[in-house]
Every structure is written in C-alpha cells, then in structure tokens.
Design a protein around this motif. Structure first.
Motif, mmCIF file in Angstrom:
data_model
loop_
_atom_site.group_PDB
_atom_site.id
_atom_site.type_symbol
_atom_site.label_atom_id
_atom_site.label_comp_id
_atom_site.label_asym_id
_atom_site.label_seq_id
_atom_site.Cartn_x
_atom_site.Cartn_y
_atom_site.Cartn_z
ATOM 1 N N VAL A 34 -11.895 15.487 -1.051
ATOM 2 C CA VAL A 34 -12.078 14.599 0.167
ATOM 3 C C VAL A 34 -12.796 13.189 -0.004
ATOM 4 O O VAL A 34 -12.470 12.221 0.517
ATOM 5 N N ILE A 35 -13.720 13.350 -0.815
ATOM 6 C CA ILE A 35 -14.604 12.313 -1.444
ATOM 7 C C ILE A 35 -13.574 11.291 -1.991
ATOM 8 O O ILE A 35 -13.541 9.891 -1.828
ATOM 9 N N LEU A 36 -12.523 11.750 -2.702
ATOM 10 C CA LEU A 36 -11.752 10.823 -3.455
ATOM 11 C C LEU A 36 -10.829 10.408 -2.584
ATOM 12 O O LEU A 36 -10.431 8.970 -2.601
ATOM 13 N N THR A 37 -10.429 10.911 -1.420
ATOM 14 C CA THR A 37 -9.598 10.447 -0.384
ATOM 15 C C THR A 37 -10.271 9.345 0.279
ATOM 16 O O THR A 37 -9.816 8.164 0.610
ATOM 17 N N ALA A 38 -11.667 9.677 0.616
ATOM 18 C CA ALA A 38 -12.247 8.377 1.360
ATOM 19 C C ALA A 38 -12.329 7.265 0.565
ATOM 20 O O ALA A 38 -12.375 6.084 0.878
ATOM 21 N N LEU A 39 -12.964 7.344 -0.750
ATOM 22 C CA LEU A 39 -12.763 6.173 -1.753
ATOM 23 C C LEU A 39 -11.592 5.492 -1.900
ATOM 24 O O LEU A 39 -11.522 4.456 -1.984
ATOM 25 N N SER A 40 -10.566 6.438 -1.919
ATOM 26 C CA SER A 40 -9.109 5.704 -2.200
ATOM 27 C C SER A 40 -8.946 4.819 -1.100
ATOM 28 O O SER A 40 -8.242 3.447 -1.441
ATOM 29 N N SER A 41 -9.148 4.917 0.218
ATOM 30 C CA SER A 41 -9.017 4.144 1.197
ATOM 31 C C SER A 41 -9.847 2.729 0.873
ATOM 32 O O SER A 41 -9.344 1.570 1.195
ATOM 33 N N LEU A 42 -10.979 2.935 0.411
ATOM 34 C CA LEU A 42 -11.947 1.592 -0.149
ATOM 35 C C LEU A 42 -11.098 0.832 -1.317
ATOM 36 O O LEU A 42 -10.988 -0.413 -1.188
ATOM 37 N N PHE A 43 -10.400 1.598 -2.017
ATOM 38 C CA PHE A 43 -9.922 0.901 -3.240
ATOM 39 C C PHE A 43 -8.537 0.247 -2.822
ATOM 40 O O PHE A 43 -8.439 -0.885 -3.196
ATOM 41 N N TRP A 44 -7.918 0.747 -1.778
ATOM 42 C CA TRP A 44 -6.687 0.036 -1.331
ATOM 43 C C TRP A 44 -6.861 -0.996 -0.748
ATOM 44 O O TRP A 44 -6.328 -2.090 -0.678
ATOM 45 N N MET A 45 -8.237 -0.889 0.225
ATOM 46 C CA MET A 45 -8.626 -2.122 1.028
ATOM 47 C C MET A 45 -8.799 -3.181 0.247
ATOM 48 O O MET A 45 -8.633 -4.424 0.244
ATOM 49 N N ALA A 46 -9.685 -2.882 -1.034
ATOM 50 C CA ALA A 46 -10.090 -3.769 -1.878
ATOM 51 C C ALA A 46 -8.717 -4.772 -2.576
ATOM 52 O O ALA A 46 -8.666 -6.092 -2.633
ATOM 53 N N ILE A 47 -7.857 -3.918 -2.859
ATOM 54 C CA ILE A 47 -6.514 -4.400 -3.347
ATOM 55 C C ILE A 47 -6.059 -5.536 -2.524
ATOM 56 O O ILE A 47 -5.587 -6.500 -2.729
ATOM 57 N N LEU A 48 -5.807 -4.926 -1.203
ATOM 58 C CA LEU A 48 -5.293 -5.893 0.112
ATOM 59 C C LEU A 48 -6.128 -7.065 0.200
ATOM 60 O O LEU A 48 -5.388 -8.271 0.271
ATOM 61 N N PHE A 49 -7.646 -7.089 0.127
ATOM 62 C CA PHE A 49 -8.338 -8.138 0.221
ATOM 63 C C PHE A 49 -8.486 -9.207 -0.914
ATOM 64 O O PHE A 49 -8.051 -10.251 -1.009
ATOM 65 N N VAL A 50 -8.536 -8.560 -2.205
ATOM 66 C CA VAL A 50 -8.287 -9.339 -3.461
ATOM 67 C C VAL A 50 -6.784 -10.217 -3.459
ATOM 68 O O VAL A 50 -7.048 -11.379 -3.526
ATOM 69 N N LEU A 51 -5.796 -9.570 -3.138
ATOM 70 C CA LEU A 51 -4.529 -10.159 -3.347
ATOM 71 C C LEU A 51 -4.350 -11.249 -2.325
ATOM 72 O O LEU A 51 -3.943 -12.207 -2.571
ATOM 73 N N PHE A 52 -4.549 -11.114 -1.143
ATOM 74 C CA PHE A 52 -4.796 -11.865 -0.050
ATOM 75 C C PHE A 52 -5.407 -13.105 -0.236
ATOM 76 O O PHE A 52 -4.964 -14.283 0.249
ATOM 77 N N LEU A 53 -6.852 -12.883 -0.685
ATOM 78 C CA LEU A 53 -7.671 -13.996 -0.735
ATOM 79 C C LEU A 53 -7.408 -14.896 -2.252
ATOM 80 O O LEU A 53 -7.379 -16.128 -2.221
ATOM 81 N N ALA A 54 -6.625 -14.065 -3.176
ATOM 82 C CA ALA A 54 -6.296 -14.764 -4.380
ATOM 83 C C ALA A 54 -5.405 -15.984 -3.957
ATOM 84 O O ALA A 54 -5.185 -17.129 -4.632
ATOM 85 N N ASP A 55 -4.622 -15.627 -3.050
ATOM 86 C CA ASP A 55 -3.683 -16.490 -2.592
ATOM 87 C C ASP A 55 -4.254 -17.660 -1.670
ATOM 88 O O ASP A 55 -4.300 -18.830 -2.123
ATOM 89 N N TYR A 56 -4.873 -17.065 -0.416
ATOM 90 C CA TYR A 56 -5.502 -18.228 0.377
ATOM 91 C C TYR A 56 -6.557 -19.095 -0.082
ATOM 92 O O TYR A 56 -6.789 -20.136 0.430
ATOM 93 N N MET A 57 -7.450 -18.587 -1.142
ATOM 94 C CA MET A 57 -8.668 -19.094 -1.540
ATOM 95 C C MET A 57 -8.376 -20.400 -2.629
ATOM 96 O O MET A 57 -8.995 -21.173 -2.877
ATOM 97 N N THR A 58 -7.123 -20.121 -3.256
ATOM 98 C CA THR A 58 -6.646 -21.087 -4.474
ATOM 99 C C THR A 58 -5.502 -21.979 -3.573
ATOM 100 O O THR A 58 -4.947 -22.878 -4.487
ATOM 101 N N ARG A 59 -5.115 -21.783 -2.570
ATOM 102 C CA ARG A 59 -3.638 -22.470 -2.010
ATOM 103 C C ARG A 59 -4.072 -23.959 -1.825
ATOM 104 O O ARG A 59 -3.113 -24.857 -1.877
ATOM 105 N N PHE A 60 -5.411 -24.310 -1.573
ATOM 106 C CA PHE A 60 -5.713 -25.621 -1.201
ATOM 107 C C PHE A 60 -6.212 -26.598 -2.586
ATOM 108 O O PHE A 60 -6.794 -27.497 -2.621
#
Lengths: 113, 269
Positions: free
Chosen positions: A83-109
């Motif tokens: 259960v703890i692993l499942t809970a942490l996995s959601s944060l892990f996937w969210m981190a991937i979402l943010f890192v990839l999104f921001l890697a694009d938008y923060m370097t776009r300009f």
C-alpha cells in the motif's frame, strides 16, 4: 507495519478487528494540527502578500497537511508495504509528469548564441 | 492463520479477513494513484501557466472569495475527522456512532457544496467568469473611464462602489482592473491571461466538486448499509476504503486553496 494475517481474537472482538484502532485523542490532535496549519496558511499569505517566497511557504504548509492526512487519517502508518509503495508510486509518476513538462517549458524561451 | 470464528463477511476466494481487507485497501489505493495523476495533470498545467503569467494569476486570484474558501476548508478538514471517527466506531461495533459520524460527514460535505454554490452564483452575478461575460464587463468599465484623468477615474469607481449593490454600474473586479491598466500603460494587466486563471479556477474547483458529490453518494450508501446491518465490525474496511477516497478529495482541496485563493492574498484593493 502490520501483518494483515496476524489478528488476535478475543471474546468481545472475535475477528480481531480492534487491532490498529485509532485513539480519539490522537485523531483530535491531528485534526487540530491540520486545521491550525490551514488557518496559518491563510494568515501568513495575507500578511506576506505575493512575494517570491509566498508560493514556496504555501505549498510547504499544504504538503505537511497532506502528509498528516495521508499518514494518520488515511492509515498509511498501519499500511502494508504494498500500500505504501502504491501511494509513493503516485508521487513518483507525478514527479515524472512535472519534470518532463517543466524541462520543456522552462527552457523554451532560452536563446542560443 | 484462519480466524477461530468464520464470518459471513469473508468472501470465499480470500484466506481470511486480514487478507480480504488488505486487498480492499490496496485496490482503493491503486485507484487513488490514478486520481492523483488525474489531478496532477491539472496541477501541472496550472504550474506552467502560473509560470508564464505570474502577475495576472496573482491579480485574478485576489478577486476570489477567501472568506468562503476558508470556511469550506474548515468544513472539509472537520469532515475528514468525522469520517475517521466513523471507522473507529465501525471497528468497535458501535452502529449508532458509525451512523452519526457518517451523517455528520455528509452534512459537512453538503455544507461545502452549498457554500461553493453561493460562491459560483456570486461570481456569475459579477460576470467574473471567462468568456463573453468577462469581456463585456471589463470593456464597460474601461470605456466608462476612458476620457477621465487617473484621479477622476479613481473617484468615479469609488462613487460607484459606494452605491447599494444592485445600483452599481460596475463589478468590483472590473473597476479595479480598468483602473490598474489606466494608471500604468507600461505594465498592462492582460485581461485574457486573467481569464486563463478563471478557466483553471472553474475547471479545478468544478472537478473537485464533482468528486465531493460522488463521495457524498458513497457515504449515503454507507449510512444505508450501516442502518440495515451490513457493516459489522469485520466489515469496517468498507467504511475505510470510502474514507480513503474522501480524505484524498480533502487533501486535494488543501492544495487548491493556496493555488487558487491565496496566490493573490494580501494584495490591496
């Protein structure tokens, strides 16, 4: 960490359901803490106004609140490993979402040269 | 391993109640992981637009109703407490306490939605919603003070704001935005970007509200089950899995509050 198979039956609790019973006092303490942090967040934000650090402070407070809710109210403190692993996995996937999104938008300009 | 007393709650494909409860919890947590990612997409989009339009997001957020939001925060956190107390009652076999706490949770969740309804109604009444409503209201205020000097424009809106609400010509936010843009020609607040914030506000709080309504339905179902004897102590996990969902919706609100209502807190109006 609790072993879900290890229940101890007693006369008034034949199925051993009272293991990991929350005490009312503890729940009230967590409730007061989460509520206090919510009001503190409003108060601090009103006092600080929009500065460079306001968002950081606000999100830090919200994260502590969410942590308390997850650990005590959502019973992660009695959670099985999986259960703890499942809970942490959601944060892990969210981190991937943010890192990839921001890697694009923060370097776009960025301007090369 | 197996319990001394068999329970009718135990389903045939599980070894014992402990295993059954562990599976139920795990299933709900897996669903919650998808919910966190679902809201995560909205939070990520918000992050990017806030990064792009920081000033407009702060100004737009300062028009939000912080009193209602704070009261609603108190309602939701309290409902999380009563929901957790309901699990405790279920484990102890206290059926009256279980039903009482569940009904309190429903009452607090309903109060949240009623407040939210008043809030939305007020925003629509003030045309503080993205699209034509917003544009018309903003253009009306801009046009009204177009020929005036900044000080005279200030006086005009002050006089308007002093009238009783139904006689006012301009919504408070439109007057402020028009004044701001009149005062500083080099630092214009883009009204389109303000509407972008409002899109996030309505979509995020709207989807959150739908989750609250779903949660209320589930809790009412629990009340029915509890009242008809469907939740003996060994079935407490039914209450627990619904509570996990309810707490998650509460936790998401704890992030919506600073992002939507507190971003522009403390700005002068």
């Amino acid at each position: 960490m609790s072993d879900p198979h290890n229940t101890t039956p007693t006369a008034d609790d034949p199925h051993g359901m009272r293991k990991d019973l929350d005490s009312t006092g503890l729940l009230l303490v967590v409730f007061v803490a989460v509520l206090g942090l919510a009001l503190a967040n409003v108060g601090i934000s009103m006092k600080m106004g929009p500065t460079k650090y306001t968002l950081v402070v606000q999100l830090a407070i919200a994260s502590v609140q969410a942590g308390l809710v997850a650990y005590y109210f959502m019973h992660l403190r009695h959670g099985d490993k999986v259960v703890i692993l499942t809970a942490l996995s959601s944060l892990f996937w969210m981190a991937i979402l943010f890192v990839l999104f921001l890697a694009d938008y923060m370097t776009r300009f960025w301007v090369v040269g | 391993m197996a319990n001394a007393h068999a329970s009718p709650v135990l389903k045939h494909h599980f070894e014992d109640l402990g295993q059954q409860h562990a599976c139920e919890r795990l299933g709900m947590w897996m669903f919650l992981a998808t919910e966190i990612l679902f809201f995560g997409g909205l939070f990520a989009a918000y992050t990017i637009y806030r990064m792009l339009y920081p000033h407009e997001f702060e100004i737009a957020s300062s028009f939000m109703n912080r009193q209602i939001a704070t009261v609603n925060t108190v309602f939701l956190i309290t409902s999380s407490l009563t929901m957790t107390l309901a699990i405790r009652c279920a484990k102890l076999g206290d059926r009256a306490g279980l039903i009482r706490n569940l009904i309190l949770t429903v009452a607090l969740g309903t109060a949240f939605m009623v407040m939210k309804g008043f809030e939305y109604a007020h925003e629509f009444h003030e045309n503080l919603a993205p699209g034509k409503m917003f544009r018309t209201e903003y253009e009306k205020a801009t046009k009204a003070v177009a020929g005036l000097a900044p000080a005279a424009a200030d006086e005009y809106f002050k006089a308007d704001a002093a009238k009783p609400e139904h006689e006012r010509a301009h919504a408070h936010w439109a007057a402020e935005l028009a004044l701001k843009n009149k005062a500083s020609a080099d630092e214009v607040v883009d009204s389109g970007k303000v509407q972008m914030f409002l899109c996030f506000y309505f979509v995020m709080t709207g989807i959150h509200g739908i989750h609250i309504v779903v949660g209320l339905g589930l809790i009412l179902w629990l009340v029915y089950e509890a009242a008809t004897g469907g939740i003996p102590p060994e079935n407490y996990s039914t209450v627990e899995v619904v509570s996990l969902y309810w707490h998650l919706v509460d936790a998401i609100w704890l992030f919506l509050m600073p992002l939507l209502y507190l971003a522009g807190a403390g700005m002068h109006h």
